[in-house]
Design an enzyme around this catalytic site. Structure first.
Site, PDB file in Angstrom:
ATOM      1  N   CYS A   1       0.832  -1.206   0.000  1.00 36.32           N
ATOM      2  CA  CYS A   1       0.000   0.000   0.000  1.00 36.32           C
ATOM      3  C   CYS A   1       0.872   1.263   0.000  1.00 36.32           C
ATOM      4  O   CYS A   1       1.514   1.554  -1.000  1.00 36.32           O
ATOM      5  CB  CYS A   1      -0.982  -0.055   1.176  1.00 36.32           C
ATOM      6  SG  CYS A   1      -2.315   1.139   1.035  1.00 36.32           S
TER       7      CYS A   1
ATOM      8  N   HIS B   1      -3.631  -5.504   1.041  1.00 39.54           N
ATOM      9  CA  HIS B   1      -2.956  -5.734   2.326  1.00 39.54           C
ATOM     10  C   HIS B   1      -2.933  -7.215   2.704  1.00 39.54           C
ATOM     11  O   HIS B   1      -3.801  -7.667   3.463  1.00 39.54           O
ATOM     12  CB  HIS B   1      -3.695  -4.979   3.429  1.00 39.54           C
ATOM     13  CG  HIS B   1      -3.459  -3.509   3.419  1.00 39.54           C
ATOM     14  ND1 HIS B   1      -2.370  -2.928   4.029  1.00 39.54           N
ATOM     15  CD2 HIS B   1      -4.169  -2.502   2.866  1.00 39.54           C
ATOM     16  CE1 HIS B   1      -2.420  -1.613   3.861  1.00 39.54           C
ATOM     17  NE2 HIS B   1      -3.495  -1.334   3.162  1.00 39.54           N
TER      18      HIS B   1
ATOM     19  N   GLU C   1      -1.091  -8.604   4.830  1.00 41.09           N
ATOM     20  CA  GLU C   1      -0.811  -8.739   6.277  1.00 41.09           C
ATOM     21  C   GLU C   1      -2.085  -8.618   7.114  1.00 41.09           C
ATOM     22  O   GLU C   1      -2.083  -8.943   8.290  1.00 41.09           O
ATOM     23  CB  GLU C   1       0.253  -7.719   6.711  1.00 41.09           C
ATOM     24  CG  GLU C   1      -0.242  -6.313   7.004  1.00 41.09           C
ATOM     25  CD  GLU C   1      -0.624  -5.513   5.767  1.00 41.09           C
ATOM     26  OE1 GLU C   1      -0.652  -6.083   4.666  1.00 41.09           O
ATOM     27  OE2 GLU C   1      -0.929  -4.315   5.928  1.00 41.09           O
TER      28      GLU C   1
END
Lengths: 81, 231
Positions: B86, B203, B205
């Site tokens: 990002c 994302h 994660e």
């Protein structure tokens, strides 16, 4: 001494923000508006120095290339007074 | 192996990345404050999501001059792994480690929702644990994710196999409707020519454990860890 730097999107890059403003102007009945492009303007005050005009312009070019503009998508221009 | 998680002023996904690397993957992790000048032995550097330096001027523009960027440039030049997620992707384009730029979303709105991306390349250290054409459901949360590059750069990225993730629908079809932000050619993530630097807008994660309802992002971290596992 003062410099004015203008950073704007390259003509080939779409400007959705400009388009949205164009549509808003149309809805306000400014029907003559054909196109709007949004850019950034920087007013930079410089200490008076003994730099030649050429050196000063070179400094401004460096400022634009290294930070003020992303030359992948933006063009820059400047004036000094 | 050791992950190095960069913390820039304004990073806000650093602890998510740290959690996945340390707790889920079980790797060694160090944090790298923006003022530091070495990577403390990191094998893979992660530049996390957030709003580094408030995204002033342009997203990623001021992060380019953080002291930690110099060792990251050297690490990348030597073939070391760098993952930008990002805002980290935006930083990597500003630094010049990845081609192109990320502009304001086409419809001007910040988007925060899950999207689907298709794995376009499985021969990078970040995707080698995933199969080609696998569809992942990953969250995005960005206002400037519209990937832009000139046509010759886009053609080069395609021909060199550097487009790694593309926005698609749930069935893996790359369509105009599945493109959330106007990105050129539905590009969601790219790598460099050396295939050791990767940036993506979604994302992984934030979705790397079943407890959170989605572990589609885990494969990317597993791939990185495996690329350092003894053969």
């Amino acid at each position: 001494m003062k410099a004015t730097v203008i950073v704007e999107l390259k003509p080939s890059v779409l400007d959705p923000q400009g388009k949205a403003i164009q549509h808003a102007l149309h809805s306000l009945a400014f029907t003559s508006v054909e196109d709007v492009r949004v850019g950034k303007l920087f007013r930079i005050s410089l200490t008076d120095s003994n730099l030649s005009r050429e050196d000063l312009e070179e400094q401004l070019r460096q400022m634009c290339q290294r930070l003020l503009a992303n030359t992948v998508v933006e063009n820059f221009s400047y004036t000094i007074e | 192996m050791r992950f190095g998680i960069v913390i820039l002023p304004g990073s806000n996904c650093d602890h998510d990345a740290l959690h996945v690397a340390e707790t889920i993957i079980g790797a060694d992790v160090v944090t790298l404050w923006h003022k530091e000048t070495d990577l403390k032995g990191s094998d893979c550097v992660i530049i996390p999501g957030g709003f580094a330096y408030g995204d002033y001027l342009r997203a990623g523009a001021l992060a380019k001059f953080a002291p930690i960027m110099e060792p990251i440039r050297r690490h990348a030049a030597g073939g070391g792994l760098v993952l930008g997620i990002c805002n980290g992707f935006q930083v990597l384009t500003e630094v010049g480690l990845l081609a192109g730029a990320l502009m304001r979303n086409e419809h001007l709105r910040f988007i925060c929702r899950d999207v689907h991306v298709r794995i376009e390349q499985d021969d990078t250290p970040f995707t080698s644990a995933l199969s080609l054409n696998t569809v992942l459901r990953l969250p995005i949360a960005h206002g400037e994710g519209n990937y832009v590059a000139d046509d010759s750069t886009l053609d080069r990225l395609e021909s060199e196999g550097q487009v790694v993730f593309r926005y698609c629908d749930a069935e893996g079809r790359v369509t105009r409707e599945s493109n959330p932000n106007g990105s050129s050619r539905n590009i969601a993530g790219i790598c460099n020519a050396g295939r050791n630097v990767l940036g993506l807008m979604p994302h992984p994660e934030r979705c790397a454990e079943a407890l959170l309802g989605n572990d589609d992002g885990l494969g990317i971290f597993q791939a990185i860890a495996r690329s350092f596992a003894p053969a």
